[in-house]
Design an enzyme around this catalytic site. Structure first.
Site, PDB file in Angstrom:
ATOM      1  N   SER A 126      12.160 -44.723  30.917  1.00 47.42           N
ATOM      2  CA  SER A 126      11.926 -45.341  29.555  1.00 47.42           C
ATOM      3  C   SER A 126      11.910 -44.099  28.729  1.00 47.42           C
ATOM      4  CB  SER A 126      10.582 -46.328  29.996  1.00 47.42           C
ATOM      5  OG  SER A 126      11.121 -47.655  29.386  1.00 47.42           O
ATOM      6  N   ASP A 176      16.151 -55.694  35.537  1.00 43.49           N
ATOM      7  CA  ASP A 176      15.814 -55.102  34.173  1.00 43.49           C
ATOM      8  C   ASP A 176      15.704 -55.850  32.566  1.00 43.49           C
ATOM      9  OD1 ASP A 176      14.341 -53.562  31.729  1.00 43.49           O
ATOM     10  OD2 ASP A 176      15.333 -51.944  32.836  1.00 43.49           O
ATOM     11  N   HIS A 207      11.820 -53.217  34.946  1.00 40.91           N
ATOM     12  CA  HIS A 207      12.167 -52.026  34.392  1.00 40.91           C
ATOM     13  C   HIS A 207      11.279 -51.166  35.323  1.00 40.91           C
ATOM     14  CE1 HIS A 207      12.936 -50.082  30.879  1.00 40.91           C
ATOM     15  NE2 HIS A 207      11.481 -49.590  30.178  1.00 40.91           N
TER      16      HIS A 207
END
Ligand code: MLT
Length: 233
Positions: A126, A176, A207
């Protein structure tokens, strides 16, 4: 001047490579400057330097680990590697500054701990995947490979770097809510245009990370990273 371990500019963990024949031998090998892979672990927003250590062990128990904590505190509490103005909207000046700061830290750490700058594999999730991508685009000399989970385009550099000797494993979630498919594809195209050896792997997920993709990354690491599989012979 060579910085000592305590002068290094990020809060971090460093773990020398583990060796099947013993920690002490591995430590000795590390200080003798023998070749081994070092994972540069880059956590997500709100994480810290501990988060990805189990993931690194899953990928390869024998690699060394350098794991910094992001210095930017969002809302005063959540560590990140660079500032954002809103979700997915980055402060580009800060991003460039932080990218260089992180790259310089890695260089200083390699001198302080004696690991090889030619054998660094970034592993980012991320926000950490985004700064890893930014390092590839702005300071590619410090990475030989990267595994980026849920990455988006951090910035588009004025001139594309030559990434022809970089191996990149991108792993993105089909559902996501933070990184769209188009966004992941754009980053893949950017790496491809810079001649990187990049693969984009789609997961049936959002995610969050899945065990399956960690297995795929591990396989990829064994097969495609030139510096990796030869590290322990
Ligand atoms: C970022 O800000 O880097 C991305 O939006 C990912 C995140 O940290 O949520």
């Amino acid at each position: 001047m060579v910085k000592t371990k305590t002068d290094l500019s990020f809060i971090h963990r460093f773990m020398p490579p583990k060796d099947v024949s013993g920690y002490e031998r591995a430590k000795k090998r590390a200080t003798e400057g023998k070749a081994f892979t070092t994972f540069l672990l880059l956590h997500g927003t709100g994480g810290n330097e501990e988060d990805l250590i189990p993931l690194a062990y899953e990928l390869d128990k024998r690699a060394a680990i350098l794991s910094p904590r992001g210095k930017v505190l969002e809302n005063g509490v959540a560590p990140r590697f660079f500032r954002r103005l809103a979700e997915g909207v980055f402060d580009l000046e800060d991003l460039k500054f932080r990218t260089n700061e992180l790259a310089d830290f890695v260089i200083d750490a390699s001198k302080a701990y004696g690991f090889d700058l030619q054998r660094i594999v970034a592993v980012g999730y991320s926000n950490g995947a985004n700064i890893a991508s930014s390092v590839l685009l702005l300071r590619p000399e410090i990475l030989s490979s990267a595994i980026v989970f849920r990455a988006m385009v951090p910035l588009v550099p004025e001139t594309l770097p030559d990434l022809s000797n970089k191996h990149i494993f991108m792993s993105s979630g089909l559902y996501d809510p933070i990184v769209s498919r188009q966004e992941a594809q754009k980053l893949f195209n950017l790496f491809k245009n810079a001649d990187a050896k990049v693969s984009l792997n789609w997961q049936e997920s959002g995610h969050e990370l899945t065990m399956e993709e960690i297995g795929k990354a591990k396989e990829w690491l064994l097969q495609s990273s030139p510096h990796h599989h030869s590290s322990f012979v």
